[in-house]
Scaffold this active site. Structure first.
Site: not given
Lengths: 333, 339
Positions: A67, A136
């Site tokens: 990322e 998540h």
């Protein structure tokens, strides 16, 4: 996707997002989409499905799982004259890229004395409701809304899902877009132009008695609560923030000055939340207009649990909003 | 001194002057810091001049440079004026970043000088992105990224190495290995201390270079740049160098022996080239003194320029956080409210 006669179309939120990406790619050759599994896989949440086949590997770029690396590359590419759309699979993973977003994208214009700008858009999924548990499911819009130099968008409607990306990619500064996972499958109307400037909050329902302020995935819940409250003779006004940084204080305050009561519904945790920020703005600038204390309905202070009943118990719910609003009028009824 | 690089006397003298310019500038900065004219952190490049000077000489004006917080030397060697660099360190509006950045954040868009990045490793993905833009926009420019050996321990280093090779991007990585990440020696932080070898493991050509020898650095860079430009592939140079001063102005240097510093100083980059030129009758003492006084004059002018710089008015505090408002796209007449 079915075409309606009155210049609007019905489609899912996911399709609206995809149509927005397609327009950006069609309008500007400098735009490309980059992220984990956005290409051959079609996007973790299926938003970019089919784009790879149409636009090819140079414009729909699958990245490794890094990322910080690929968000940083997007920022560098923006500095170098491109107009990247970077998808971070979820806000939870964006923490791995936070250095690049906060220390590079948000600061470069300022540190360079205005010489540079970073026209990047970073999209990410956010929110709870799919039983994805504590790594998540979180809502960290407020972390990014804290940072000067960033703009933070939260499209709650299909028309915003369709057009906010287009507005964001035309902005010369870094824009983050949060796409709530519980909205993706919903059907809704998309018109042929944006509702408003991306930085403007919108009144989604006019009312006179109380203002419910919210954004993103909580808007449908708030609108449901508003309808129910109407039947209880509480006439609710609903403000959809749309842009979390900069906040459209004017629209918030105008509504509260009219209704004299406010509840903020925010899927973030209450401590240090956007809801707290908005409450403070109201207190500082509309205190004398208030007939009741500002209320906040936020997620319980717990990492999102896996079992559905606990997950739902942690999140703001329609019943809770109705109860909170009616309590504010309890003395008058 | 080295192969395949055509070097004439004029060029070597220019390189000597450039290194000496950085050396004397940095020494003056240390003084100005003691006088509290410069504040914040101050990371001096003394001892490492051959790297920036050798690399910059091999680049084109349109190439994109990303540097670190120890970047005064890179800025000067790239062509930022000494005046604008010093004024920036004074925090004045006539500085190269209008005073907003200070010593660690020197920027100059015209020179394609993208900072001045003070997050260790943070510049690597940025530079990789600049390379990606150059490739996609079919520009001949390449990206050049400077970073210290301390950055090699960061994840961003490895992510950038992988992406640069995976996507075949035109970027030159310059690792300035001065042996210490602040006070931690390389052997105490890396399982493999041959950094070029790490880069090779990602599938890019990489080599170690004597970073105390400006001619070696320029020769290696020239070869590397040719490779990057013609093959549109990354290349990696590990320049082995040494900083003669502490990490920053607050460094007591408890972590290394004075004898080690003296040993490295014996073949310092300025001393080395000066000695070679004198030995080969290309430079006299009076030539050298002439060069030195020219630089001292430039420094005096830079100080005057910085001293005369304005403080930005406090009313402008929040300027340059966002770009000026741009024309908006059409909004539909009726609002899309759901009510």
């Amino acid at each position: 996707m079915k075409v309606q006669t009155n210049s609007s179309q019905t489609m899912t939120y996911r399709e609206a997002l995809r149509a927005g990406i397609e327009q950006c790619l069609n309008d500007d050759e400098r735009t490309f989409l980059m992220g984990e599994d956005v290409g051959r896989y079609g996007g973790c949440y299926g938003v970019s499905k089919g784009l790879f086949e149409h636009y090819g590997a140079e414009r729909i770029i699958d990245t490794p799982l890094c990322e910080s690396g690929f968000v940083g590359v997007g920022i560098g590419a923006a500095l170098g004259g491109m107009r990247p759309i970077v998808e971070v699979m979820t806000v939870n993973f964006s923490l791995l890229a936070m250095d690049q977003i906060v220390n590079s994208a948000a600061t470069l214009r300022h540190m360079s004395g205005g010489q540079l700008n970073v026209p990047i858009v970073i999209r990410m999924a956010c929110g709870a409701g799919l039983q994805l548990a504590a790594q998540h499911s979180h809502s960290w819009e407020n972390l990014y809304a804290h940072i000067p130099g960033l703009k933070v968008l939260s499209p709650a409607t299909h028309n915003d899902a369709r057009y906010m990306l287009l507005q964001a990619i035309q902005d010369p500064d870094p824009v983050l877009i949060f796409e709530h996972v519980m909205l993706l499958n919903n059907q809704g109307e998309v018109f042929n132009a944006p509702d408003a400037d991306m930085e403007k909050a919108l009144v989604r329902k006019q009312g006179t008695d109380i203002t419910l302020i919210t954004y993103g995935g909580s808007l449908p819940k708030v609108l449901m609560a508003a309808s129910a409250l109407d039947t209880l003779n509480i006439n609710v006004e609903v403000v959809d923030l749309r842009c979390l940084r900069p906040l459209d204080n004017h629209t918030i305050l105008a509504s509260v000055k009219k209704t004299h009561r406010a509840i903020i519904i925010d899927e973030g945790w209450k401590t240090g939340s956007l809801a707290g920020e908005i409450s403070a703005i109201i207190m500082e600038q509309a205190f004398w207009y208030l007939d009741a204390p500002v209320q906040r309905i936020c997620t319980q202070e717990v990492p999102i649990p896996y079992p559905s009943h606990l997950e739902q118990a942690a999140l703001p719910q329609v019943e809770q909003i109705i109860r909170c609003a009616t309590t504010l009028f309890a003395g008058e009824q | 001194m080295n192969d395949k690089l055509h070097l004439d006397k004029a060029h070597l003298l220019a390189q000597l002057k450039q290194m000496l310019r950085i050396r004397l500038f940095e020494e003056k900065c240390a003084e100005l810091y003691a006088q509290e004219k410069i504040r914040g952190f101050l990371h001096l490049y003394i001892g490492e001049e051959a790297v920036a000077v050798g690399v910059m000489a091999a680049l084109s004006p349109e190439d994109n440079i990303v540097a670190t917080y120890r970047e005064h030397g890179h800025a000067l060697a790239r062509g930022l004026s000494m005046k604008s660099v010093l004024a920036e360190m004074y925090g004045r509006t006539n500085g190269c970043s209008k005073g907003r950045g200070g010593s660690m954040h020197l920027f100059d868009k015209k020179q394609h000088f993208y900072g001045g990045n003070a997050i260790v490793g943070g510049g690597l993905p940025l530079a990789t992105g600049l390379a990606m833009a150059n490739k996609q926009l079919k520009k001949s420019a390449i990206a050049v990224c400077f970073f210290g050996e301390g950055a090699v321990a960061e994840g961003e280093f490895h992510e950038a190495m992988n992406l640069a090779v995976l996507w075949q991007l035109p970027i030159l990585f310059i690792c300035e290995n001065n042996g210490y990440a602040m006070g931690t020696a390389l052997a105490l932080s890396e399982s493999e201390i041959n950094i070029a070898k790490k880069a090779q493991s990602y599938g890019m050509p990489a080599q170690q270079v004597d970073g105390m020898n400006v001619v070696n650095v320029e020769a290696a860079t020239t070869k590397a740049v040719q490779h990057v430009r013609s093959y549109q592939q990354p290349y990696f140079l590990e320049c082995q160098t040494y900083r003669f001063r502490g990490h920053s102005s607050f460094d007591g240097q408890l972590y290394r022996d004075k004898a080690e510093i003296e040993q490295w100083k014996k073949h310092g980059p300025v001393k080395q080239l000066k000695h070679w030129l004198i030995q080969n009758h290309q430079l006299s003492d009076s030539d050298f003194n002439g060069i030195e006084s020219e630089i001292k004059q430039e420094i005096i002018e830079a100080i005057n320029f910085a001293e005369q710089g304005q403080w930005e008015p406090v009313e402008d505090l929040c300027k340059d956080v966002y770009s000026p408002a741009t024309p908006k796209i059409n909004i539909k007449a009726e609002q899309g409210g759901l009510a």
